[in-house]
Design an enzyme around this catalytic site. Structure first.
Site, mmCIF file in Angstrom:
data_model
loop_
_atom_site.group_PDB
_atom_site.id
_atom_site.type_symbol
_atom_site.label_atom_id
_atom_site.label_comp_id
_atom_site.label_asym_id
_atom_site.label_seq_id
_atom_site.Cartn_x
_atom_site.Cartn_y
_atom_site.Cartn_z
ATOM 1 N N HIS A 140 1.062 -1.339 0.335
ATOM 2 C CA HIS A 140 -0.155 0.176 0.157
ATOM 3 C C HIS A 140 0.869 0.896 0.101
ATOM 4 O O HIS A 140 2.519 1.030 0.542
ATOM 5 C CB HIS A 140 -1.214 0.303 0.961
ATOM 6 C CG HIS A 140 -1.837 0.944 0.825
ATOM 7 N ND1 HIS A 140 -1.853 2.396 1.939
ATOM 8 C CD2 HIS A 140 -3.721 1.108 1.370
ATOM 9 C CE1 HIS A 140 -2.948 3.135 1.984
ATOM 10 N NE2 HIS A 140 -3.570 2.070 2.069
ATOM 11 N N ASP A 217 3.781 -4.413 8.068
ATOM 12 C CA ASP A 217 2.267 -3.784 7.666
ATOM 13 C C ASP A 217 1.016 -5.077 8.298
ATOM 14 O O ASP A 217 0.926 -5.798 7.352
ATOM 15 C CB ASP A 217 2.194 -2.756 6.891
ATOM 16 C CG ASP A 217 0.738 -2.510 6.175
ATOM 17 O OD1 ASP A 217 0.212 -2.388 7.151
ATOM 18 O OD2 ASP A 217 0.969 -1.850 5.118
ATOM 19 N N GLN A 220 -3.899 -5.000 7.188
ATOM 20 C CA GLN A 220 -5.059 -6.228 6.287
ATOM 21 C C GLN A 220 -5.274 -7.428 7.741
ATOM 22 O O GLN A 220 -6.417 -8.031 6.670
ATOM 23 C CB GLN A 220 -4.811 -6.182 4.701
ATOM 24 C CG GLN A 220 -4.893 -4.769 4.057
ATOM 25 C CD GLN A 220 -6.840 -4.135 4.623
ATOM 26 O OE1 GLN A 220 -7.565 -4.601 4.297
ATOM 27 N NE2 GLN A 220 -6.457 -3.037 3.497
ATOM 28 N N LYS A 243 -9.752 -0.503 10.943
ATOM 29 C CA LYS A 243 -10.142 -1.990 9.619
ATOM 30 C C LYS A 243 -10.083 -3.207 10.660
ATOM 31 O O LYS A 243 -10.750 -4.449 10.295
ATOM 32 C CB LYS A 243 -8.630 -1.974 9.001
ATOM 33 C CG LYS A 243 -8.487 -0.665 7.519
ATOM 34 C CD LYS A 243 -7.624 -1.843 7.604
ATOM 35 C CE LYS A 243 -6.845 -0.069 6.037
ATOM 36 N NZ LYS A 243 -7.848 0.274 4.845
ATOM 37 N N CYS A 381 -5.113 2.524 -3.110
ATOM 38 C CA CYS A 381 -2.918 3.365 -2.722
ATOM 39 C C CYS A 381 -2.633 1.988 -3.174
ATOM 40 O O CYS A 381 -1.908 2.024 -1.582
ATOM 41 C CB CYS A 381 -3.986 3.259 -1.241
ATOM 42 S SG CYS A 381 -5.099 4.809 -1.766
#
Ligand code: 7TS
Length: 424
Positions: A140, A217, A220, A243, A381
């Site tokens: 991202h 990261d 998600q 999220k 993104c």
């Protein structure tokens, strides 16, 4: 990932996996009873942001109605209670991702801010001209741009692990790119644009052999997989509250204690100091030295409530349920003539990106919206991923624990309508 066979419930057309019941979970999310233009909302834009259960909404309301105070600075009762609730939320986040201790959790605004913190506080002082930061094509923009900024500031170079046609990382290339000049690796746990689950454990183990720290990261991953940062062995892990069914404006950075302890803060202000004179400022201890200014107290407490909620459902059960739903979605879309899936990795979670004939994704999204279906269209993104596939945009359906097979049937019917409207 385990895949659990799912059994359609004849009364609802939904699926159950183990003891996870999505229909029951749906009742916890008030927004899911909404209609859009007279049609039931089918919310398939969870990778952008997930909906909030009533318990989180109530927790935030209750905080402002009866507990609101600033933290870490009052002797009065409200402040003491607010401080306790905020610190309990930190402990809940630590438990949620299996950190060794609550101090390893820094509250931030979002995954984006967590990554910027690592880029500026960890990487910037440690990078010199010719050093390298290693990321991947799947990232991202939040896990690209902070590294470009720090490279510009230091003269370091950004290197990028390529992906194959399925949207999987090329691990051989990773091994070769990880060189003596690599100072940090930053990689998504799950790709937001394609849903690929990256082999982060292996990536970390390979980096560790060369003494290179890894930032994962996890924006998600947190709503879809159980996370254990100690088992992974990463130095940093970033998550975003919104999220994972929590409030927006709150996220967390996990950092291994010894690594955080050796870092300097990159933002100054109240709360992050022990003492200030014009000659010298002594910083507070970890994690407070990285939390300058009044934080998002209600957000942190709301995130704590989200974690309690997810704990009652069980992320292992959610993950098993979603694997079944992902299979169903993939099969449903693949059975429609003209639909082309982008991203066909062997290990995937909760995201399906696709094209419908040569119809522009924005047109697809607009017609689906008229059917009450919320999807995201565009580059998500993640423009380098789009470039890799020679595209500018896709349609993306991203799933969550409250989505059902009947909703996927509605998506399938919506796509058939799109094809009819365009005479394809
Ligand atoms: N990392 C990944 C993998 C993401 O998917 C996102 C947001 C971020 C970082 C940034 O999160 P934030 O909370 O700091 O904004 N992804 C998306 C998306 O897929 N659609 O909208 C935002």
């Amino acid at each position: 990932m385990t895949t659990t066979a799912t059994t359609p419930d004849p009364s609802t057309g939904s699926t159950k996996a183990g003891s996870f019941d999505p229909i029951r979970a749906r009742r916890d999310f008030p927004i899911l009873t909404r209609t859009i233009g007279g049609k039931p909302l089918v919310y398939l834009d969870n990778a952008a942001t997930a909906q909030k259960p009533q318990v989180v909404i109530d927790t935030i309301r209750r905080y402002y109605e009866s507990q609101n105070a600033n933290i870490h600075r009052g002797v009065h009762r409200l402040s003491v209670d607010a401080t306790r609730a905020y610190e309990q939320a930190r402990a809940k986040v630590a438990g949620f991702i299996s950190a060794a201790r609550p101090e390893e959790i820094i509250f931030v605004r979002s995954a984006t801010e967590a990554i910027n913190l690592v880029a500026q506080s960890y990487a910037r002082p440690r990078l010199g001209a010719g050093d390298e930061v290693l990321i991947t094509t799947l990232e991202h923009h939040s896990n690209i741009v902070p590294w470009q900024i720090v490279c510009q500031q230091t003269g370091a170079r950004l290197r990028v692990v390529p992906i194959n046609d399925a949207g999987e990382l090329e691990m051989e290339a990773y091994g070769k790119l990880l060189g003596p000049r690599t100072k940090i690796v930053a990689v998504a746990h799950i790709s937001n644009s394609l849903g690929t689950i990256n082999p982060v454990k292996e990536i970390i183990a390979i980096a560790q052999r060369q003494g290179v720290p890894v930032l994962v990261d996890g924006a998600q991953a947190a709503p879809h997989l159980p996370i254990d940062v100690q088992a992974l062995g990463c130095e940093f892990y970033a998550i975003s509250g919104h999220k994972m069914f929590g409030p927006s404006g709150i996220g967390a950075l996990y950092g291994r204690f010894d690594v955080l302890d050796a870092m300097e803060p990159y933002q100054g202000g109240g709360e992050m100091i022990l003492s200030v004179t014009f000659d010298k400022t002594i910083y507070n201890h970890v994690p407070h030295k990285f939390e300058a200014g009044t934080p998002n107290i209600a957000g942190a407490i709301g995130l704590g409530a989200t974690i309690d909620y997810l704990d009652t459902l069980g992320l292992d059960k959610i993950a098993a349920y979603e694997q079944g739903l992902l299979d169903y979605t993939t099969k449903t879309l693949a059975s429609i003539d003209g639909v082309r899936l982008i991203g066909t990795a062997r290990h995937k979670a909760a995201v399906v990106s696709f094209l419908v004939g040569d119809i522009h994704p924005h047109d697809v999204g607009t017609i689906l919206d008229q059917e009450g279906i919320a999807v995201r269209t565009g580059h998500h993104c993640a423009q380098p991923v789009m470039q890799r596939f020679g595209l500018t945009a896709t349609v993306r359906a991203s799933l969550a624990l409250y989505n059902t097979e009947s909703e996927i049937d509605v998506l399938g019917a919506g796509l058939r309508t799109v094809l009819e409207v365009f005479g394809s």
